[in-house]
Structure formats: C-alpha cells, structure tokens
Design a protein around this motif. Structure first.
Motif, mmCIF file in Angstrom:
data_model
loop_
_atom_site.group_PDB
_atom_site.id
_atom_site.type_symbol
_atom_site.label_atom_id
_atom_site.label_comp_id
_atom_site.label_asym_id
_atom_site.label_seq_id
_atom_site.Cartn_x
_atom_site.Cartn_y
_atom_site.Cartn_z
ATOM 1 N N GLN A 115 0.557 -1.239 -0.046
ATOM 2 C CA GLN A 115 0.027 0.004 -0.080
ATOM 3 C C GLN A 115 0.872 1.364 -0.054
ATOM 4 O OE1 GLN A 115 -3.577 -0.101 -0.156
ATOM 5 N NE2 GLN A 115 -3.023 -2.027 -0.870
ATOM 6 N N ILE A 116 1.860 1.098 -0.712
ATOM 7 C CA ILE A 116 3.186 2.293 -0.795
ATOM 8 C C ILE A 116 3.090 2.755 -1.959
ATOM 9 C CG2 ILE A 116 5.252 3.169 -0.179
ATOM 10 C CD1 ILE A 116 5.395 1.265 2.064
ATOM 11 N N SER A 117 3.105 4.009 -2.461
ATOM 12 C CA SER A 117 3.251 4.481 -3.638
ATOM 13 C C SER A 117 2.330 3.875 -4.890
ATOM 14 C CB SER A 117 4.569 4.381 -4.317
ATOM 15 O OG SER A 117 5.532 4.938 -3.317
ATOM 16 N N ILE A 118 1.202 3.792 -4.483
ATOM 17 C CA ILE A 118 0.120 2.946 -5.308
ATOM 18 C C ILE A 118 0.003 3.535 -6.700
ATOM 19 C CG2 ILE A 118 -2.421 2.308 -5.546
ATOM 20 C CD1 ILE A 118 -2.571 1.953 -2.810
ATOM 21 N N ASN A 119 -0.015 4.785 -6.674
ATOM 22 C CA ASN A 119 -0.367 5.494 -8.057
ATOM 23 C C ASN A 119 1.055 5.188 -9.091
ATOM 24 O OD1 ASN A 119 -2.617 6.661 -7.242
ATOM 25 N ND2 ASN A 119 -1.649 8.557 -6.684
ATOM 26 N N LYS A 120 2.028 5.159 -8.402
ATOM 27 C CA LYS A 120 3.354 4.865 -9.227
ATOM 28 C C LYS A 120 3.295 3.429 -9.794
ATOM 29 C CE LYS A 120 8.379 5.615 -9.078
ATOM 30 N NZ LYS A 120 8.860 4.151 -9.680
ATOM 31 N N LYS A 121 2.951 2.546 -8.816
ATOM 32 C CA LYS A 121 3.039 1.063 -9.133
ATOM 33 C C LYS A 121 2.080 0.716 -10.142
ATOM 34 C CE LYS A 121 4.922 -0.073 -4.775
ATOM 35 N NZ LYS A 121 4.736 -0.894 -3.131
ATOM 36 N N LEU A 122 0.964 1.289 -10.272
ATOM 37 C CA LEU A 122 -0.227 0.940 -11.154
ATOM 38 C C LEU A 122 0.250 1.683 -12.514
ATOM 39 C CD1 LEU A 122 -3.237 1.837 -9.342
ATOM 40 C CD2 LEU A 122 -2.714 -0.427 -9.998
ATOM 41 N N PHE A 123 0.972 2.657 -12.628
ATOM 42 C CA PHE A 123 1.639 3.544 -13.759
ATOM 43 C C PHE A 123 2.474 2.531 -14.230
ATOM 44 C CE2 PHE A 123 4.210 5.957 -16.360
ATOM 45 C CZ PHE A 123 3.336 6.471 -16.993
ATOM 46 N N ASP A 124 3.442 2.049 -13.600
ATOM 47 C CA ASP A 124 4.696 1.310 -13.998
ATOM 48 C C ASP A 124 4.078 0.054 -14.496
ATOM 49 O OD1 ASP A 124 6.212 3.183 -13.119
ATOM 50 O OD2 ASP A 124 7.044 2.274 -11.289
ATOM 51 N N ALA A 125 3.201 -0.676 -13.853
ATOM 52 C CA ALA A 125 2.753 -1.742 -14.394
ATOM 53 C C ALA A 125 2.152 -1.858 -15.737
ATOM 54 C CB ALA A 125 1.719 -2.587 -13.380
ATOM 55 N N ALA A 126 1.183 -0.911 -15.993
ATOM 56 C CA ALA A 126 0.433 -0.523 -17.294
ATOM 57 C C ALA A 126 1.523 -0.105 -18.279
ATOM 58 C CB ALA A 126 -0.539 0.634 -17.105
ATOM 59 N N PHE A 127 2.618 0.373 -17.819
ATOM 60 C CA PHE A 127 3.680 1.018 -18.850
ATOM 61 C C PHE A 127 4.238 -0.163 -19.360
ATOM 62 C CE2 PHE A 127 7.755 2.479 -19.978
ATOM 63 C CZ PHE A 127 7.492 3.658 -20.574
ATOM 64 N N TRP A 128 4.844 -1.306 -18.254
ATOM 65 C CA TRP A 128 5.402 -2.485 -18.777
ATOM 66 C C TRP A 128 4.584 -3.378 -19.672
ATOM 67 C CZ3 TRP A 128 10.336 -1.429 -18.937
ATOM 68 C CH2 TRP A 128 10.944 -1.109 -17.783
ATOM 69 N N ILE A 129 3.219 -3.611 -19.318
ATOM 70 C CA ILE A 129 2.287 -4.292 -20.089
ATOM 71 C C ILE A 129 2.158 -3.507 -21.620
ATOM 72 C CG2 ILE A 129 -0.060 -4.946 -20.367
ATOM 73 C CD1 ILE A 129 -0.197 -5.445 -17.341
ATOM 74 N N ALA A 130 2.263 -2.308 -21.580
ATOM 75 C CA ALA A 130 1.982 -1.745 -22.736
ATOM 76 C C ALA A 130 3.311 -2.008 -23.812
ATOM 77 C CB ALA A 130 1.669 -0.201 -22.733
ATOM 78 N N ILE A 131 4.470 -1.916 -23.141
ATOM 79 C CA ILE A 131 5.540 -2.069 -23.734
ATOM 80 C C ILE A 131 5.659 -3.601 -24.328
ATOM 81 C CG2 ILE A 131 8.344 -2.340 -23.574
ATOM 82 C CD1 ILE A 131 7.301 0.526 -23.625
ATOM 83 N N PHE A 142 -2.621 -9.098 -20.300
ATOM 84 C CA PHE A 142 -2.286 -9.083 -18.926
ATOM 85 C C PHE A 142 -2.661 -7.723 -18.259
ATOM 86 C CE2 PHE A 142 0.644 -12.341 -21.014
ATOM 87 C CZ PHE A 142 0.393 -13.210 -19.877
ATOM 88 N N PHE A 143 -3.139 -6.919 -19.146
ATOM 89 C CA PHE A 143 -3.932 -5.667 -18.511
ATOM 90 C C PHE A 143 -4.644 -6.020 -17.589
ATOM 91 C CE2 PHE A 143 -6.345 -1.745 -18.707
ATOM 92 C CZ PHE A 143 -5.185 -0.678 -18.346
ATOM 93 N N ILE A 144 -5.443 -7.068 -17.942
ATOM 94 C CA ILE A 144 -6.537 -7.502 -17.005
ATOM 95 C C ILE A 144 -6.028 -7.859 -15.638
ATOM 96 C CG2 ILE A 144 -8.257 -9.320 -16.328
ATOM 97 C CD1 ILE A 144 -8.471 -9.766 -19.636
ATOM 98 N N LEU A 145 -4.822 -8.337 -15.683
ATOM 99 C CA LEU A 145 -3.928 -8.500 -14.133
ATOM 100 C C LEU A 145 -4.103 -7.043 -13.525
ATOM 101 C CD1 LEU A 145 -0.827 -10.314 -14.614
ATOM 102 C CD2 LEU A 145 -2.966 -11.162 -13.806
ATOM 103 N N ILE A 146 -3.769 -6.067 -14.014
ATOM 104 C CA ILE A 146 -4.103 -4.663 -13.236
ATOM 105 C C ILE A 146 -5.327 -4.414 -12.709
ATOM 106 C CG2 ILE A 146 -3.780 -2.094 -13.459
ATOM 107 C CD1 ILE A 146 -1.756 -2.609 -15.792
ATOM 108 N N LEU A 147 -6.598 -4.544 -13.379
ATOM 109 C CA LEU A 147 -7.887 -4.255 -13.215
ATOM 110 C C LEU A 147 -8.218 -5.386 -12.050
ATOM 111 C CD1 LEU A 147 -9.437 -4.201 -16.648
ATOM 112 C CD2 LEU A 147 -8.414 -2.344 -15.108
ATOM 113 N N VAL A 148 -7.672 -6.628 -11.980
ATOM 114 C CA VAL A 148 -8.017 -7.796 -10.934
ATOM 115 C C VAL A 148 -7.126 -7.221 -9.649
ATOM 116 C CG1 VAL A 148 -7.310 -10.015 -10.066
ATOM 117 C CG2 VAL A 148 -8.232 -9.539 -12.324
#
Length: 307
Positions: A115-131, A142-148
């Motif tokens: 529960q630390i730096s949630i915004n940054k981690k969500l952005f990073d995860a989406a960024f890596w999956i998009a790459i 795997f973007f669905i993993l972010i929603l889950v």
C-alpha cells in the motif's frame, strides 16, 4: 535426492538452471539456424540468451519478494525445464522481450500489497504491459491483471482506475513519436497486430504433444490443489496467489489466440505455471511421490532432445 538439491535457495541451483537454459537455447538455435555463424551472430544470440536468463532471475525475485513459495528454487528449475521441453520458446525475440516486461509488470502489481506508492506502481505496471504489447500484441491481455489487482488491493478510488490507462496512453504516444522520427509514419512501429488463429496443426508432432501433455496434465493437477490451498494462506498473501492464478488463465488464452502456433507463445505460461507447480511440490507429504513427480518433470524434457 533430487528434491533436496533445490529444496533450499543456493548459488548451485542457479548454475544448474543456467546450463539447462543454455542447453535449450543452443539446441533450438542449432535446429533452426538460418544464418551463417559469425561474430555478430554469436554476440546477438548471446545477448538474447542473457535476456532469457534475466527473465528467470526476475521470476525468482518476484517469487521470493512476495512469498509465493517457500525458500527454495523449484520455480526457476521448472521454468528452465519448460524451456527445454518446448525449445521454440527461446527463438522468438519479440516474445522473449514481451514476457520479460510482463514479469516486470507482475513485480509492480504484487508490490501493491504494501500500500505504498500505489499510483506509481499502477502506472509502472501498465507501462510495462503496454511495452510488452508492442513486442507481442496479445500480451495486452495481461492488462486484466491490473484490473484484478485494483479489486484485490485498493479501495477503488477513481484515480486508481484512471492511472493504468494513462500508462497505456503514454506508451502509445511515445510509440507514435518514435515511429514518426524513425519511419516518418505514425504507426509503422506498431507491427504487432491483433491477429488470431485457431489452427493447432503445428502441434501435431510427438515432441509437441508430449511436452504439451506434460505441461497441462501436471499444471492442471497442481492447479486443483493450488486453488484449494489459497484459503489456507495468510489473508495478506491471498491476493498475490489469486493474481498468479488469473495470470496462468490469461497466458493460456494467449496460446489459444496466438496467430502463429510456433511454440514460442507457451513462454507466457511458464512463470505462473512454475509457481503453481512449485506450491504443489512443497505440499506433497510423501517424499517418494515428490521425487517421482519432480523426476518426471526433469526426465521428459531431456528425453525430448533425442526424439
């Protein structure tokens, strides 16, 4: 005997895994080599191999950091054995890179537990999956993993749901900009298109059939026990195990949808499947059965080398 070697995390285990991975990589390249051997070819292949092995190290980091298994190295052993069983997974550079970025995204998603730096981690995860999707389109699933993960880890604030899409848009805009600079075309860089094929005839060979049967039979059997065991995990760890379960389902979907059934598409399955089977191995009470179970997983890939 075999289980005792990997029962504890130690440097020897990574040396063994390194050579199994190297064997899979070398054999696959020897069987499919189309270029003449040169210094540039060897350097290029060595670089690709290092990225392949890096995926295994990232998997080990994710597993150990999030307590997905006990203190052992079964998951990296299984990953390398899966590579050896379906050697074609080492040939597609785009899928190798894509899978690495998916694992980096998984690392960020599982770290949401703090529960630390949630915004940054969500952005990073989406960024890596998009790459990852730039290299192989269907990795976008795997973007669905972010929603889950949002459902399992966060309190559903609106900004949490917006941030992952900002990550996707960021990569898209960077891709368009790079495409204009390199090709003077807006979308030339987006070569991975959403094609689908349900032609599984390429799998109709003894090597594929044996390897796929091993993966799915051992994977399905372990998954049954894995699902049951989630309720027995600590409450704080349950979301992580559920995410791995969703990941293996999404990876299986990619195998079904893959436009080219060349074997490389199975790579996305290896990491979550290795975690699931490792969890089962850890909970087998009979030592002899554990030895037999792991021995089969070790012997079959090596037998496939001579078929």
């Amino acid at each position: 005997m075999i289980t005792s070697i990997f029962n504890k995390s130690k440097p020897l285990n990574f040396t063994i895994v390194f050579f199994i991975t190297l064997l899979a990589f070398v054999v696959a390249n020897l069987e499919s080599k189309e270029e003449s051997i040169s210094v540039y070819y060897i350097l290029g292949q060595a670089t690709i191999f290092l990225f392949c092995y890096l995926s295994i190290l990232v998997l080990n980091f994710v597993v150990s950091k999030n307590s997905l298994t006990l203190n052992n190295n079964y998951e990296v052993l299984l990953f390398s054995l899966f590579l050896l069983a379906i050697k074609q997974t080492t040939l597609d550079v785009n899928i190798l890179f894509s899978n690495l970025f998916v694992l980096l995204a998984l690392r960020r998603l599982l770290s949401l537990r703090s529960q630390i730096s949630i915004n940054k981690k969500l952005f990073d995860a989406a960024f890596w999956i998009a790459i990852a999707a730039l290299f192989y389109f269907w990795a976008i699933l795997f973007f669905i993993l972010i929603l889950v993960s949002l459902i399992l880890y966060t309190d559903n604030k609106l900004n949490y749901w917006i941030i992952p899409f900002v990550g996707l848009i960021t990569v898209f805009l960077l891709g368009v900009s790079l495409s204009v600079l390199m090709h003077n075309n807006y979308f030339e860089i987006f070569k991975s298109l959403p094609e689908v094929s349900y032609d599984f005839s390429n799998y109709n060979s003894p090597k594929y059939l044996i390897a796929i049967t091993m993966l799915f039979s051992f994977g399905l059997w372990s998954s049954i026990f894995y699902v049951k065991s989630i309720k027995q995990k600590k409450k704080a760890l349950r979301p992580s195990f559920n995410i791995v379960l969703v990941m293996v389902i999404l990876a299986f979907s990619i195998v079904i949808l893959a436009p080219k059934k060349g074997g490389s598409e199975f790579l996305f399955l290896f990491a979550p499947l290795a975690i699931i089977i490792t969890n089962y191995l850890e909970n087998i009470p009979d030592k002899w059965f554990k030895e037999v179970f792991l021995s089969v997983l070790i012997i079959v890939p090596f037998v496939l080398l001579v078929l």
